[in-house]
Write an enzyme that holds these catalytic residues in place. Structure first.
Site, PDB file in Angstrom:
ATOM      1  N   HIS A  50      42.133 -95.423  21.104  1.00 51.88           N
ATOM      2  CA  HIS A  50      42.071 -93.865  21.184  1.00 51.88           C
ATOM      3  C   HIS A  50      42.112 -93.390  19.497  1.00 51.88           C
ATOM      4  O   HIS A  50      41.537 -92.109  19.419  1.00 51.88           O
ATOM      5  CB  HIS A  50      43.068 -93.407  21.860  1.00 51.88           C
ATOM      6  CG  HIS A  50      42.777 -93.131  23.281  1.00 51.88           C
ATOM      7  ND1 HIS A  50      43.114 -92.038  24.101  1.00 51.88           N
ATOM      8  CD2 HIS A  50      42.440 -94.166  24.331  1.00 51.88           C
ATOM      9  CE1 HIS A  50      42.887 -92.561  25.639  1.00 51.88           C
ATOM     10  NE2 HIS A  50      42.471 -93.830  25.364  1.00 51.88           N
ATOM     11  N   HIS A 102      40.713-103.206  29.944  1.00 48.99           N
ATOM     12  CA  HIS A 102      41.753-102.811  31.248  1.00 48.99           C
ATOM     13  C   HIS A 102      42.016-103.996  32.143  1.00 48.99           C
ATOM     14  O   HIS A 102      42.365-103.668  33.222  1.00 48.99           O
ATOM     15  CB  HIS A 102      40.329-101.783  32.018  1.00 48.99           C
ATOM     16  CG  HIS A 102      40.163-100.522  31.467  1.00 48.99           C
ATOM     17  ND1 HIS A 102      39.386 -99.624  32.152  1.00 48.99           N
ATOM     18  CD2 HIS A 102      40.759 -99.675  30.452  1.00 48.99           C
ATOM     19  CE1 HIS A 102      39.360 -98.526  31.333  1.00 48.99           C
ATOM     20  NE2 HIS A 102      40.202 -98.699  30.362  1.00 48.99           N
ATOM     21  N   ARG A 119      45.720 -99.648  23.708  1.00 40.52           N
ATOM     22  CA  ARG A 119      44.923 -98.068  23.985  1.00 40.52           C
ATOM     23  C   ARG A 119      45.170 -97.360  22.965  1.00 40.52           C
ATOM     24  O   ARG A 119      44.175 -96.546  22.714  1.00 40.52           O
ATOM     25  CB  ARG A 119      45.575 -97.611  25.378  1.00 40.52           C
ATOM     26  CG  ARG A 119      44.928 -96.528  25.925  1.00 40.52           C
ATOM     27  CD  ARG A 119      45.136 -96.117  27.193  1.00 40.52           C
ATOM     28  NE  ARG A 119      44.846 -94.894  27.743  1.00 40.52           N
ATOM     29  CZ  ARG A 119      45.199 -93.751  28.239  1.00 40.52           C
ATOM     30  NH1 ARG A 119      46.638 -93.744  28.278  1.00 40.52           N
ATOM     31  NH2 ARG A 119      44.695 -92.762  28.584  1.00 40.52           N
ATOM     32  N   ASN A 123      44.724 -87.815  26.423  1.00 40.71           N
ATOM     33  CA  ASN A 123      45.983 -88.719  26.007  1.00 40.71           C
ATOM     34  C   ASN A 123      47.159 -87.885  26.427  1.00 40.71           C
ATOM     35  O   ASN A 123      48.345 -88.513  26.433  1.00 40.71           O
ATOM     36  CB  ASN A 123      45.943 -88.303  24.428  1.00 40.71           C
ATOM     37  CG  ASN A 123      44.945 -88.757  23.838  1.00 40.71           C
ATOM     38  OD1 ASN A 123      44.370 -89.801  24.263  1.00 40.71           O
ATOM     39  ND2 ASN A 123      44.528 -88.281  22.575  1.00 40.71           N
TER      40      ASN A 123
END
Length: 327
Positions: A65, A192, A61, A93
């Site tokens: 990001h 995910h 992740r 975040n």
């Protein structure tokens, strides 16, 4: 038929290498300057992930990001300092993005072996790949040579990192902004298959009245289990697995959950609910039925993502500490 499949796989690999080379990235970038780099990164990631499997999802992740804000430049790792407002404080975040200490530990080991040689952006890219592999996912060759940014952008983090409640059209536009298409959207959403989400991120999926007549109602037991974790108010930081069936493994169960109307986030479920009979829905079904196809697509898309607006050559710098630009 077998020859054609092999040809298509080779074509994907060659195309990925071509794109990386155009950006100044090559697999052997540190061959002479830091030959043990991947071993150093891999050993620490392995130790952390085996001790706490959720670390794998956290590192993957972080890479995602990072790349969606200014490109894959390590800007997500910067702390507040002077004129820099950390992306860690952006709404997508704050209180949810983790794994920074693992990157710190890797960077310290790499700096000891190869001072001021390897970028934090490259370390993050390798760590994400290793995390996927350690949890049963596919491997791929990581092209290297990224440099670290001198800036961060909390405004862009709030603007470009997709949120859990986006519509399908908004998701498509969000990915298009990064040069990614709908195929990449569906494949990268498969990340995910690991990790967890906070109650505040999936509350809409449970209680929004716009969903009361849709397919979710066929699986009220799943709804009930979620509502017991996440009430209408309060308990915002309670967590639930993004993939309830195999939450710590990288596989295709995320898509199987979607076709059974048991995706956790609103932004997961819209891949089916808002694309009835379309290409996106068909790809979700294809990945649910064929893990190998998902793995191949994921590799192609994450390599593509890892090349977004990279800094190379004399741009940026090689940070000594991933949390701060060099003095």
């Amino acid at each position: 038929m077998a020859f054609m499949k092999l040809f298509l796989v080779l074509l994907v690999i060659l195309n990925s290498i071509r794109i990386s080379s155009q950006n100044g990235l090559i697999p052997d970038f540190y061959k002479e300057s830091c030959p043990l780099l991947e071993e150093l990164v891999g050993n620490i990631v392995k130790t952390k992930v085996l001790n706490q499997p959720r670390v794998a999802a956290q590192l993957l992740r972080l890479h995602f990001h990072d790349c969606f804000v200014q490109g894959c430049d390590g800007s997500i790792l910067l702390d507040n300092n002077g004129v820099i407002r950390s992306e860690k404080d952006a709404n997508p975040n704050k209180n949810s993005l983790k794994g920074f200490e693992v990157i710190d530990e890797i960077k310290a080991a790499v700096e000891y072996a190869c001072p001021l040689t390897v970028s934090c952006a490259d370390i993050l890219t390798i760590a994400a790949r290793d995390s996927v592999v350690l949890r049963g996912g596919p491997t791929w060759e990581v092209s290297l040579g990224r440099r670290d940014s001198l800036t961060a952008s909390i405004d862009d983090a709030n603007k470009f990192i997709p949120t859990p409640n986006l519509s399908l059209d908004a998701l498509i536009a969000n990915f298009r902004q990064q040069g990614l298409d709908t195929k990449d959207l569906v494949a990268l959403s498969g990340s995910h298959t690991m990790g967890v989400a906070r109650c505040v991120s999936f509350r809409q999926r449970i209680y929004d009245n716009t969903f009361k007549e849709n397919v979710y109602d066929r699986y009220s037991h799943y709804q009930e289990s979620l509502s017991s974790i996440c009430p209408k108010t309060g308990n915002d930081n309670a967590i639930a697995p993004l993939d309830f069936s195999t939450p710590t493994y990288f596989d295709n169960h995320y898509y199987i959950n979607l076709v059974e109307s048991q995706g956790l986030l609103h932004s997961d479920n819209v891949l089916l609910l808002e694309d009835q009979g379309g290409d996106i829905q068909q790809r979700v079904w294809a990945y649910a039925n064929n893990r190998k196809f998902f793995f191949e697509s994921f590799v192609e898309s994450i390599i593509k993502m890892g090349n977004i607006n990279v800094l190379t050559g004399l741009d940026g710098e090689i940070r000594k500490n991933c949390r701060f630009v060099n003095a």
